[in-house]
Design a protein around this motif. Structure first.
Motif, PDB file in Angstrom:
ATOM      1  N   ALA A 130       4.590   7.543  -6.477  1.00  0.00           N
ATOM      2  CA  ALA A 130       4.493   6.092  -6.259  1.00  0.00           C
ATOM      3  C   ALA A 130       4.360   5.771  -4.774  1.00  0.00           C
ATOM      4  O   ALA A 130       3.566   4.915  -4.385  1.00  0.00           O
ATOM      5  CB  ALA A 130       5.705   5.384  -6.864  1.00  0.00           C
TER       6      ALA A 130
ATOM      7  N   ARG B  35       0.786   7.013  -3.478  1.00  0.00           N
ATOM      8  CA  ARG B  35      -0.345   6.269  -4.038  1.00  0.00           C
ATOM      9  C   ARG B  35      -0.201   4.761  -3.811  1.00  0.00           C
ATOM     10  O   ARG B  35      -1.007   3.986  -4.294  1.00  0.00           O
ATOM     11  CB  ARG B  35      -0.485   6.550  -5.549  1.00  0.00           C
TER      12      ARG B  35
ATOM     13  N   ASP C  64       1.829   2.752  -5.132  1.00  0.00           N
ATOM     14  CA  ASP C  64       1.945   2.156  -6.464  1.00  0.00           C
ATOM     15  C   ASP C  64       3.297   1.435  -6.559  1.00  0.00           C
ATOM     16  O   ASP C  64       4.300   2.002  -6.990  1.00  0.00           O
ATOM     17  CB  ASP C  64       1.823   3.246  -7.534  1.00  0.00           C
TER      18      ASP C  64
ATOM     19  N   LYS D 145       4.894   0.922 -10.127  1.00  0.00           N
ATOM     20  CA  LYS D 145       5.601   2.121 -10.572  1.00  0.00           C
ATOM     21  C   LYS D 145       6.913   2.276  -9.815  1.00  0.00           C
ATOM     22  O   LYS D 145       7.945   2.597 -10.407  1.00  0.00           O
ATOM     23  CB  LYS D 145       4.721   3.351 -10.363  1.00  0.00           C
TER      24      LYS D 145
ATOM     25  N   PRO E 241      -5.313   2.533  -5.648  1.00  0.00           N
ATOM     26  CA  PRO E 241      -5.986   2.816  -6.918  1.00  0.00           C
ATOM     27  C   PRO E 241      -7.297   3.585  -6.781  1.00  0.00           C
ATOM     28  O   PRO E 241      -7.841   4.050  -7.773  1.00  0.00           O
ATOM     29  CB  PRO E 241      -6.222   1.424  -7.513  1.00  0.00           C
TER      30      PRO E 241
ATOM     31  N   TYR F  82      -6.753   8.840 -10.487  1.00  0.00           N
ATOM     32  CA  TYR F  82      -6.847   7.801 -11.508  1.00  0.00           C
ATOM     33  C   TYR F  82      -8.118   7.934 -12.345  1.00  0.00           C
ATOM     34  O   TYR F  82      -8.140   7.549 -13.506  1.00  0.00           O
ATOM     35  CB  TYR F  82      -6.745   6.412 -10.882  1.00  0.00           C
TER      36      TYR F  82
ATOM     37  N   ARG G 246      -1.512   4.340 -13.453  1.00  0.00           N
ATOM     38  CA  ARG G 246      -0.968   3.603 -12.326  1.00  0.00           C
ATOM     39  C   ARG G 246       0.066   2.607 -12.840  1.00  0.00           C
ATOM     40  O   ARG G 246      -0.139   1.932 -13.837  1.00  0.00           O
ATOM     41  CB  ARG G 246      -2.088   2.887 -11.578  1.00  0.00           C
TER      42      ARG G 246
END
Length: 182
Positions: free
Chosen positions: A29, A32, A34, A37, A166, A171, A179
């Motif tokens: 997380a 990325r 994210d 997450k 993303p 992905y 994601r």
């Protein structure tokens, strides 16, 4: 001390695995970017102590992540040694990490490789392990100015290049990893 039954040993093994997966999900997380997450990894009332970046409610830290990570061209967290102690539905962990940061600036940027540890407290609520308190401890830092990262190096010719956010090639490659999900 009474020896643990096989069922108790299996339950502890499953709990250890769930906590290990939580630790690894945090790295993914973070790297990325994210944030959806990341939010799923902490209990709503959890605390995160990331030094000067944030020290207080974890959700406040996560709210600040877009600002904190905006200057990062590359984040790469690597877990090495994981020491866990379990006590029912709570646990503690000392997690060794190597965290690489390529920071953007006006030129080639600069690198900081940090060796450190997370001091973690985990709680299992509703059958799910999450962070209840996480503190970063820095043991050393290795800076490089300008950045020594070269994505145009011949060894990388034709390779997929990782990216925060993303657009990361994972992905497009994976169908089971999503994601925003653990």
């Amino acid at each position: 001390m009474t020896p643990k039954t096989r069922e108790q040993q299996l339950d502890e093994l499953l709990d250890r695995q769930a906590i290990t997966e939580l630790i690894m999900a945090y790295c993914n997380a973070a790297d990325r970017h994210d944030h959806v997450k990341m939010r799923t990894l902490y209990h709503e009332d959890a605390i995160d102590d990331h030094g000067h970046f944030a020290n207080g409610p974890a959700m406040d830290f996560i709210d600040r992540l877009p600002e904190i990570q905006a200057g990062m061209a590359i984040l790469h967290h690597n877990v090495t040694t994981v020491n866990l102690k379990l006590d029912g539905d709570r646990a503690e962990g000392e997690v060794y990490i190597l965290a690489f940061h390529k920071v953007k600036d006006q030129g080639d940027g600069y690198d900081v490789l940090i060796g450190g540890r997370y001091f973690d407290q985990y709680e299992k609520r509703g059958g799910v392990w999450k962070f209840s308190h996480r503190a970063i401890v820095a043991d050393w830092a290795y800076p490089a100015t300008p950045s020594a990262v070269r994505l145009d190096h011949p060894f990388l010719a034709g390779a997929h290049i990782g990216r925060p956010g993303p657009e990361d090639p994972s992905y497009a490659f994976f169908s089971l990893f999503k994601r925003g999900e653990r």
